[in-house]
Design an enzyme around this catalytic site. Structure first.
Site, PDB file in Angstrom:
ATOM      1  N   GLY A   1       0.772  -1.238   0.000  1.00 23.76           N
ATOM      2  CA  GLY A   1       0.000   0.000   0.000  1.00 23.76           C
ATOM      3  C   GLY A   1       0.800   1.284   0.000  1.00 23.76           C
ATOM      4  O   GLY A   1       0.234   2.355  -0.202  1.00 23.76           O
TER       5      GLY A   1
ATOM      6  N   GLU B   1       4.769  -6.196   3.025  1.00 19.68           N
ATOM      7  CA  GLU B   1       4.532  -6.964   1.782  1.00 19.68           C
ATOM      8  C   GLU B   1       4.430  -5.968   0.645  1.00 19.68           C
ATOM      9  O   GLU B   1       3.438  -5.933  -0.076  1.00 19.68           O
ATOM     10  CB  GLU B   1       3.207  -7.739   1.865  1.00 19.68           C
TER      11      GLU B   1
ATOM     12  N   GLY C   1       4.826  -4.184  -2.863  1.00 20.86           N
ATOM     13  CA  GLY C   1       4.996  -4.586  -4.257  1.00 20.86           C
ATOM     14  C   GLY C   1       5.365  -3.355  -5.070  1.00 20.86           C
ATOM     15  O   GLY C   1       6.492  -3.180  -5.515  1.00 20.86           O
ATOM     16  N   ARG C   2       4.390  -2.471  -5.201  1.00 20.69           N
ATOM     17  CA  ARG C   2       4.554  -1.268  -6.007  1.00 20.69           C
ATOM     18  C   ARG C   2       5.776  -0.448  -5.590  1.00 20.69           C
ATOM     19  O   ARG C   2       6.588  -0.052  -6.420  1.00 20.69           O
ATOM     20  CB  ARG C   2       3.299  -0.401  -5.844  1.00 20.69           C
TER      21      ARG C   2
ATOM     22  N   ARG D   1      -2.909  -0.746 -16.756  1.00 19.24           N
ATOM     23  CA  ARG D   1      -3.379   0.226 -15.753  1.00 19.24           C
ATOM     24  C   ARG D   1      -4.103   1.439 -16.362  1.00 19.24           C
ATOM     25  O   ARG D   1      -5.148   1.835 -15.841  1.00 19.24           O
ATOM     26  CB  ARG D   1      -2.235   0.660 -14.834  1.00 19.24           C
TER      27      ARG D   1
ATOM     28  N   TYR E   1      -7.802   1.490 -14.979  1.00 21.56           N
ATOM     29  CA  TYR E   1      -8.094   2.459 -13.907  1.00 21.56           C
ATOM     30  C   TYR E   1      -8.030   3.905 -14.392  1.00 21.56           C
ATOM     31  O   TYR E   1      -8.123   4.809 -13.564  1.00 21.56           O
ATOM     32  CB  TYR E   1      -7.066   2.354 -12.772  1.00 21.56           C
TER      33      TYR E   1
ATOM     34  N   CYS F   1      -8.526  -3.489 -30.412  1.00 21.66           N
ATOM     35  CA  CYS F   1      -9.818  -3.010 -30.896  1.00 21.66           C
ATOM     36  C   CYS F   1     -10.697  -2.658 -29.703  1.00 21.66           C
ATOM     37  O   CYS F   1     -11.776  -3.253 -29.505  1.00 21.66           O
ATOM     38  CB  CYS F   1     -10.467  -4.059 -31.781  1.00 21.66           C
ATOM     39  N   GLU F   2     -10.210  -1.767 -28.908  1.00 15.93           N
ATOM     40  CA  GLU F   2     -10.894  -1.290 -27.704  1.00 15.93           C
ATOM     41  C   GLU F   2     -10.510   0.172 -27.585  1.00 15.93           C
ATOM     42  O   GLU F   2      -9.315   0.492 -27.567  1.00 15.93           O
ATOM     43  CB  GLU F   2     -10.360  -2.010 -26.453  1.00 15.93           C
TER      44      GLU F   2
HETATM   45  C1  LIG Z   1      -1.341  -6.621  -3.675  1.00 16.51           C
HETATM   46  C2  LIG Z   1      -0.919  -6.976  -2.298  1.00 16.51           C
HETATM   47  C3  LIG Z   1       0.251  -6.445  -1.750  1.00 16.51           C
HETATM   48  C4  LIG Z   1       1.112  -5.450  -2.481  1.00 16.51           C
HETATM   49  O1  LIG Z   1       0.462  -4.248  -2.702  1.00 16.51           O
HETATM   50  P1  LIG Z   1       1.234  -2.979  -3.302  1.00 16.51           P
HETATM   51  O2  LIG Z   1       0.163  -1.952  -3.423  1.00 16.51           O
HETATM   52  O3  LIG Z   1       1.805  -3.402  -4.591  1.00 16.51           O
HETATM   53  O4  LIG Z   1       2.271  -2.604  -2.312  1.00 16.51           O
HETATM   54  C5  LIG Z   1       0.603  -6.835  -0.478  1.00 16.51           C
HETATM   55  N1  LIG Z   1      -0.155  -7.712   0.235  1.00 16.51           N
HETATM   56  C6  LIG Z   1      -1.286  -8.260  -0.257  1.00 16.51           C
HETATM   57  C7  LIG Z   1      -2.037  -9.220   0.560  1.00 16.51           C
HETATM   58  C8  LIG Z   1      -1.711  -7.889  -1.530  1.00 16.51           C
HETATM   59  O5  LIG Z   1      -2.841  -8.415  -2.018  1.00 16.51           O
END
Ligand SMILES: *Cc1c(COP(=O)(O)O)cnc(C)c1O
Length: 419
Positions: free
Chosen positions: A235, A277, A279-280, A315, A319, A346-347
């Site tokens: 997040g 956790e 990701g982004r 994305r 979004y 074709c969108e």
């Molecule tokens: C998608 C997800 C993340 C990573 O989210 P980011 O926004 O990419 O940091 C972490 N934990 C869980 C359970 C997720 O579903």
């Protein structure tokens, strides 16, 4: 200003070997950012980042992050299998899924992953599936309602709706789950919460930490369970737009530390490990989608047609997300032309940019679409018979390495039944 991590000269060299479009990743940026995260949380005993595999499920990226001390956060069978093949095991794997099929719990348990339960009913589902409850276990908390931070004239800095989200348990369910898990033999407990996505605020993690820490103190008192780890999940966002300030991970870590010292330490919980956790935040800025201009069309608007499409980066179509675009070689030219930058699907939503002010563009130009390192190639698909692109790593010494080949028509046909 958003600057690409490659120059036009470097790219011209790279496209000799790898035809556009492709995703390019910056090894140096990924490593430096991971190190900054670990420095920020070095005060916490046992801190670990479990990289959210879904953001960039590439084995070479996972191995690189493993070298920086990261574990992996998996949410499906294939992600678990990929983690296993990359050499992750036991404590290095977090399994945070929802609506989980039985065989995924079975594999997670077999790998010794830390299982993070999304629902109260999953306690008995897990026990019935694998025949026991692991000694170390986690539950996902959802406080409900809305979550907001930092009100200003422009609105809230962070605003999300946990009450509308399908994830996690209520407070009462979490207490009941802990009691039941303890009865069934669990000894070490964790709590996980994910309250808002792509946050641009140094206050998000500290605010989440306060909620989790307070809850952990209360849960320990009410259930007697030994809470040993707290998971701040993902997040933390990135500044997709050039006028947005980036998050400052050291300020974020300092804010979490203050909450830890104010809430956990006085309650004799100063040995609780934290984990994330992300990701982004770990990958997005360190990926570019590299594409070439193949057409220019003038009707009611000015269109720039490129050789990438939404199948390479969903994305914007999904979004309406903003991704910055640099016209390579014209970084300093005035943005005095208004374009829609489109792919070939074709969108009509297959547009990387709508009414974007950019320098004048010519057929043959190379464009860099920024911040595609997370939730970019990962969300690819094959609609319209468009194939998924290659992934290339720009290594620290400036050389490149193919880390996923482009799909071929044979890949596309491989699952079809022809006779
Ligand atoms: C998608 C997800 C993340 C990573 O989210 P980011 O926004 O990419 O940091 C972490 N934990 C869980 C359970 C997720 O579903």
């Amino acid at each position: 200003m958003k600057k690409p991590f490659v120059t036009l000269e470097q790219l011209q060299e790279i496209v000799q070997t790898y035809p556009t479009p492709f995703h390019l990743y910056d090894e140096r940026g990924i490593r430096e950012n991971a190190r900054a995260l670990y420095r920020t949380f070095s005060w916490n005993p046992g801190f670990r980042e479990y990289f959210a595999v879904k953001a960039t499920p590439n084995p070479q990226i996972l191995k690189l992050l493993k070298e920086e001390g990261c574990g992996v956060d998996c949410s499906s069978l294939c992600e678990l299998l990929m983690a296993q093949r990359c050499g992750f095991s036991g404590e290095e794997i977090m399994f945070s899924s929802n609506d989980t099929p039985a065989e995924e719990f079975a594999l997670a348990a077999q790998l010794g992953a830390t299982i993070n339960l999304d629902d109260l009913t999953h306690v008995d589902f897990l026990k019935d599936t694998i025949g026991y409850i692991p000694k170390k276990i986690s539950c996902r908390f959802n406080p409900g309602g809305t979550f907001q931070l930092g009100e200003s004239k422009e609105g809230f800095q962070v605003m999300d709706n946990p009450g509308e989200a399908k994830y996690g348990m209520t407070r009462a369910q979490l207490i009941e789950a802990f009691r039941r898990l303890k009865e069934l033999g669990a000894e070490e407990f964790g709590i996980h919460a994910f309250l808002a996505s792509n946050t641009l605020s140094n206050d998000y993690y500290p605010a989440l930490a306060r909620i989790l820490f307070q809850l952990a103190v209360e849960v320990r008192e009410e259930t007697g369970c030994n809470v040993t780890f707290l998971n701040l999940s993902g997040g933390v966002g990135i500044n997709y737009r050039p006028d947005q300030p980036a998050n400052d991970i050291s300020a974020i870590g300092a804010g979490v530390r203050r909450a830890y010292e104010e809430i956990l330490v006085p309650n004799r919980m100063g040995d609780v490990s934290l984990c994330t956790e992300l990701g982004r935040f770990m990958l997005a800025p360190y990926g570019h989608l590299v594409t070439r201009v193949i057409h220019q069309k003038h009707t009611y608007k000015e269109y720039i047609g490129v050789d990438a499409c939404a199948a390479n980066l969903m994305r914007p179509a999904m979004y309406g997300a903003y991704h910055h675009i640099t016209v390579m070689g014209r970084e300093d030219a005035p943005c005095d032309h208004k374009y829609d930058v489109t792919g070939a699907l074709c969108e009509n939503n297959d547009k990387f940019a709508v009414d974007r002010m950019l320098p004048e563009i010519h057929i043959g130009d190379l464009l860099v679409i920024h911040d595609t390192g997370a939730h970019g190639h990962a969300m690819g698909y094959q609609y319209n018979g468009r194939l998924r692109s290659a992934e290339v790593l720009l290594q620290e010494d400036g050389s490149t390495r193919l880390i996923r080949r482009a799909e071929t028509p044979e890949d596309y046909f491989a699952t079809a039944i022809w006779e």
